[in-house]
Design a protein around this motif. Sequence first.
Motif, PDB file in Angstrom:
ATOM      1  N   GLU A 186       0.831  -1.200   0.000  1.00 19.68           N
ATOM      2  CA  GLU A 186       0.000   0.000   0.000  1.00 19.68           C
ATOM      3  C   GLU A 186       0.868   1.253   0.000  1.00 19.68           C
ATOM      4  N   GLU A 187       1.947   1.223   0.826  1.00 13.61           N
ATOM      5  CA  GLU A 187       2.856   2.377   0.843  1.00 13.61           C
ATOM      6  C   GLU A 187       3.542   2.537  -0.506  1.00 13.61           C
ATOM      7  N   ASP A 188       3.957   1.398  -1.100  1.00 13.42           N
ATOM      8  CA  ASP A 188       4.585   1.477  -2.419  1.00 13.42           C
ATOM      9  C   ASP A 188       3.614   2.024  -3.454  1.00 13.42           C
ATOM     10  N   ALA A 189       2.333   1.613  -3.341  1.00 16.51           N
ATOM     11  CA  ALA A 189       1.331   2.114  -4.286  1.00 16.51           C
ATOM     12  C   ALA A 189       1.171   3.620  -4.146  1.00 16.51           C
ATOM     13  N   GLU A 190       1.168   4.106  -2.898  1.00 16.55           N
ATOM     14  CA  GLU A 190       1.067   5.549  -2.687  1.00 16.55           C
ATOM     15  C   GLU A 190       2.284   6.256  -3.252  1.00 16.55           C
ATOM     16  N   THR A 191       3.466   5.634  -3.038  1.00 12.08           N
ATOM     17  CA  THR A 191       4.697   6.229  -3.580  1.00 12.08           C
ATOM     18  C   THR A 191       4.646   6.263  -5.101  1.00 12.08           C
ATOM     19  N   ILE A 192       4.195   5.141  -5.686  1.00 10.67           N
ATOM     20  CA  ILE A 192       4.102   5.084  -7.148  1.00 10.67           C
ATOM     21  C   ILE A 192       3.109   6.121  -7.663  1.00 10.67           C
ATOM     22  N   GLU A 193       1.978   6.243  -6.953  1.00 11.10           N
ATOM     23  CA  GLU A 193       0.982   7.226  -7.369  1.00 11.10           C
ATOM     24  C   GLU A 193       1.553   8.635  -7.301  1.00 11.10           C
ATOM     25  N   SER A 194       2.336   8.898  -6.221  1.00 10.01           N
ATOM     26  CA  SER A 194       2.960  10.216  -6.095  1.00 10.01           C
ATOM     27  C   SER A 194       3.963  10.451  -7.218  1.00 10.01           C
ATOM     28  N   LEU A 195       4.754   9.379  -7.489  1.00  5.52           N
ATOM     29  CA  LEU A 195       5.743   9.516  -8.570  1.00  5.52           C
ATOM     30  C   LEU A 195       5.063   9.687  -9.921  1.00  5.52           C
ATOM     31  N   GLU A 196       3.949   8.980 -10.127  1.00  3.99           N
ATOM     32  CA  GLU A 196       3.225   9.146 -11.384  1.00  3.99           C
ATOM     33  C   GLU A 196       2.700  10.564 -11.522  1.00  3.99           C
TER      34      GLU A 196
END
Length: 276
Positions: A186-196
């Motif tokens: 979930e944290e990685d998904a949030e990070t990926i979303e932020s990076l996207e």
Amino acid sequence: MNIVEMLDAMSTPPAPAPEVVTLDRPIIEAILAELEAADPLRAVVTGLRAALAAPRPELWVMFTPGPNETYAFGSKEDADQAAADLIAVGQRLKAEMIARGESVEFWHEWRAEVVLSPWEPAEHFEEMALEQQEDAKNLRAMAVDSAAEIDALKAADSQLRQQLADVANELDGLRQGFSQQAKLIEEDAETIESLEGRLDASEARNDTLRLDATRYRFLRDGERAGLEYWDNEPSVATDEDVHYGEDLDRVVDNAIEEMLERTQSAPATCEQGEES
């Protein structure tokens, strides 16, 4: 009888039974004939006559074909029930063989008959006692075997419960690991979303920069190719237009489009401008 005598009677073991001699009826009849010839009113004669006149008790046995297959019972009802149970067992075994597809060509139906006892009462009850003693012995052996099986089952059950507890602990550990992994994902998904989002913003900025560069090239090329024209037409986007709130990008776009149209419609002028 006072209390002391009652206590003595209850605490005193019974006396042994008198010896009983069993004689066949013809022998008793011959003895009675001789006794009656001498003195028919003697007490022993009348006692023997009364004993011979008493009805003989009916004792029943179950008989099945085979050696030593006669079993004494206390009543005819008990013998009938035992015979019916034995026949039912035979029928069930035969049905099971048929169900398994086995041949019953040579099957012999189980027989059991209830007949009068071949023994004197004393012998009959002795046979009953011996059979019950054998049954009790078999039951005790079965009880011992059953107790051993129960102990083995208890041990196996305890071992299985321990294994289940170990598996439950392992599952708890796996659940905790999965929970941590899910949290990390979930944290990685949030990070990926932020990076996207940042990437989208960067791409938007790059698009803006590319558009600005394109505008700059158009303006630069237009300035080189149509310098004289731009001298005659100072600017499409005047300070007054900007002052009234028009978007600078839209003004520049319009200016580029208009410049391109005019440049295409008057190529000679542009060429003259380049020569001069």
